[in-house]
Design a protein around this motif. Sequence first.
Motif, PDB file in Angstrom:
ATOM      1  N   ASN A 130      57.605  39.319  22.834  1.00 10.74           N
ATOM      2  CA  ASN A 130      56.410  39.189  22.003  1.00 10.74           C
ATOM      3  C   ASN A 130      55.601  40.474  22.110  1.00 10.74           C
ATOM      4  O   ASN A 130      55.320  40.942  23.219  1.00 10.74           O
ATOM      5  CB  ASN A 130      55.568  37.990  22.440  1.00 10.74           C
ATOM      6  CG  ASN A 130      56.130  36.682  21.908  1.00 10.74           C
ATOM      7  OD1 ASN A 130      56.339  36.520  20.712  1.00 10.74           O
ATOM      8  ND2 ASN A 130      56.400  35.738  22.803  1.00 10.74           N
ATOM      9  N   THR A 149      58.810  31.642  20.682  1.00 10.51           N
ATOM     10  CA  THR A 149      57.598  30.987  20.166  1.00 10.51           C
ATOM     11  C   THR A 149      56.972  29.992  21.129  1.00 10.51           C
ATOM     12  O   THR A 149      55.808  29.637  20.972  1.00 10.51           O
ATOM     13  CB  THR A 149      57.891  30.264  18.835  1.00 10.51           C
ATOM     14  OG1 THR A 149      58.930  29.304  19.038  1.00 10.51           O
ATOM     15  CG2 THR A 149      58.307  31.256  17.754  1.00 10.51           C
ATOM     16  N   LEU A 150      57.731  29.526  22.118  1.00  8.97           N
ATOM     17  CA  LEU A 150      57.213  28.507  23.037  1.00  8.97           C
ATOM     18  C   LEU A 150      56.646  29.132  24.307  1.00  8.97           C
ATOM     19  O   LEU A 150      57.202  30.109  24.819  1.00  8.97           O
ATOM     20  CB  LEU A 150      58.340  27.536  23.436  1.00  8.97           C
ATOM     21  CG  LEU A 150      58.928  26.676  22.323  1.00  8.97           C
ATOM     22  CD1 LEU A 150      60.151  25.925  22.842  1.00  8.97           C
ATOM     23  CD2 LEU A 150      57.894  25.708  21.772  1.00  8.97           C
ATOM     24  N   PRO A 151      55.564  28.578  24.857  1.00  6.94           N
ATOM     25  CA  PRO A 151      55.130  29.006  26.190  1.00  6.94           C
ATOM     26  C   PRO A 151      56.264  28.778  27.189  1.00  6.94           C
ATOM     27  O   PRO A 151      57.068  27.848  27.027  1.00  6.94           O
ATOM     28  CB  PRO A 151      53.936  28.084  26.487  1.00  6.94           C
ATOM     29  CG  PRO A 151      53.478  27.604  25.151  1.00  6.94           C
ATOM     30  CD  PRO A 151      54.706  27.528  24.294  1.00  6.94           C
ATOM     31  N   PHE A 167      54.654  37.035  17.648  1.00  5.67           N
ATOM     32  CA  PHE A 167      53.345  36.723  18.214  1.00  5.67           C
ATOM     33  C   PHE A 167      52.247  36.965  17.182  1.00  5.67           C
ATOM     34  O   PHE A 167      52.194  38.015  16.548  1.00  5.67           O
ATOM     35  CB  PHE A 167      53.079  37.578  19.457  1.00  5.67           C
ATOM     36  CG  PHE A 167      51.815  37.199  20.174  1.00  5.67           C
ATOM     37  CD1 PHE A 167      51.759  36.058  20.953  1.00  5.67           C
ATOM     38  CD2 PHE A 167      50.670  37.973  20.042  1.00  5.67           C
ATOM     39  CE1 PHE A 167      50.593  35.697  21.602  1.00  5.67           C
ATOM     40  CE2 PHE A 167      49.487  37.624  20.686  1.00  5.67           C
ATOM     41  CZ  PHE A 167      49.451  36.485  21.459  1.00  5.67           C
ATOM     42  N   THR A 201      54.062  30.507  16.249  1.00  3.91           N
ATOM     43  CA  THR A 201      53.990  30.728  17.695  1.00  3.91           C
ATOM     44  C   THR A 201      53.119  29.677  18.363  1.00  3.91           C
ATOM     45  O   THR A 201      52.141  29.187  17.784  1.00  3.91           O
ATOM     46  CB  THR A 201      53.438  32.131  18.029  1.00  3.91           C
ATOM     47  OG1 THR A 201      52.179  32.311  17.367  1.00  3.91           O
ATOM     48  CG2 THR A 201      54.394  33.214  17.589  1.00  3.91           C
ATOM     49  N   MET A 202      53.502  29.350  19.583  1.00  8.11           N
ATOM     50  CA  MET A 202      52.748  28.456  20.466  1.00  8.11           C
ATOM     51  C   MET A 202      52.731  26.997  19.999  1.00  8.11           C
ATOM     52  O   MET A 202      51.948  26.199  20.480  1.00  8.11           O
ATOM     53  CB  MET A 202      51.305  28.949  20.664  1.00  8.11           C
ATOM     54  CG  MET A 202      51.195  30.400  21.082  1.00  8.11           C
ATOM     55  SD  MET A 202      52.095  30.782  22.613  1.00  8.11           S
ATOM     56  CE  MET A 202      50.984  30.061  23.828  1.00  8.11           C
ATOM     57  N   HIS A 203      53.613  26.638  19.051  1.00  7.95           N
ATOM     58  CA  HIS A 203      53.700  25.245  18.631  1.00  7.95           C
ATOM     59  C   HIS A 203      54.974  24.620  19.195  1.00  7.95           C
ATOM     60  O   HIS A 203      56.070  25.140  18.984  1.00  7.95           O
ATOM     61  CB  HIS A 203      53.735  25.136  17.100  1.00  7.95           C
ATOM     62  CG  HIS A 203      52.485  25.586  16.426  1.00  7.95           C
ATOM     63  ND1 HIS A 203      51.289  24.924  16.591  1.00  7.95           N
ATOM     64  CD2 HIS A 203      52.221  26.638  15.616  1.00  7.95           C
ATOM     65  CE1 HIS A 203      50.344  25.545  15.903  1.00  7.95           C
ATOM     66  NE2 HIS A 203      50.879  26.593  15.312  1.00  7.95           N
ATOM     67  N   SER A 204      54.823  23.521  19.899  1.00  8.29           N
ATOM     68  CA  SER A 204      55.974  22.789  20.413  1.00  8.29           C
ATOM     69  C   SER A 204      56.280  21.668  19.419  1.00  8.29           C
ATOM     70  O   SER A 204      55.591  20.636  19.396  1.00  8.29           O
ATOM     71  CB  SER A 204      55.669  22.204  21.802  1.00  8.29           C
ATOM     72  OG  SER A 204      56.743  21.417  22.244  1.00  8.29           O
TER      73      SER A 204
END
Length: 198
Positions: A91, A127-129, A185, A190-193
């Motif tokens: 990212n 895209t995931l943490p 990023f 991004t950051m959506h599960s």
Amino acid sequence: MSYAIIGSGAIGGALAKQFARNNVKAVISNRRGPASLEAAVQAFAPTVSAVKTSDALDAEVIILAVPFGSVGEVAKLRTSWSGKVVVDATNAIEFPAFKPLDLGGRPSSDVVAAQFKGAKLVKAFNTLPAAVLADEPRQSEGHRTIFVSGDHADANEQVASLATSLGFAPITLGRLGEGGLLQQFGGPLTMHSLIKQR
């Protein structure tokens, strides 16, 4: 297929856990050498083993799990990347502001691809943490999604197949200039599960 994870930080460790969980063989490396990974890979042995980066680069599919600023160091380790599928899990983040790097409108994966001459580059696993990426992707209601983008359909299919083997539900988004922009990023994915329901 043979798989290598370059980078042993949060994302590299999460991916190693998924390879081990699903009994998919892989190697992992970092700049400090395999001895620095002995304790970390004990839980993943014998499925995931630590090797020198020079040996990891012999794999057919190479996952970049290094900081964006370190991509060039990896790229310089080979003069030609022909025949390799390079998975960009990086990212492009500006620290300490924690905002997207200004790349002049270019997809971050285009910047990465330009350094890996001859490789087929695929954007995935970014895209995931890390904690979510490491979690069991098979949920009661379905499978956690992984987005895949790249300019080579065959490479996209290979990475999507790997994601399936690791228990994820891959969604292919097309080329880097399209899907890659969505999943880098700062992009909307991004950051959506997200769970793909059964």
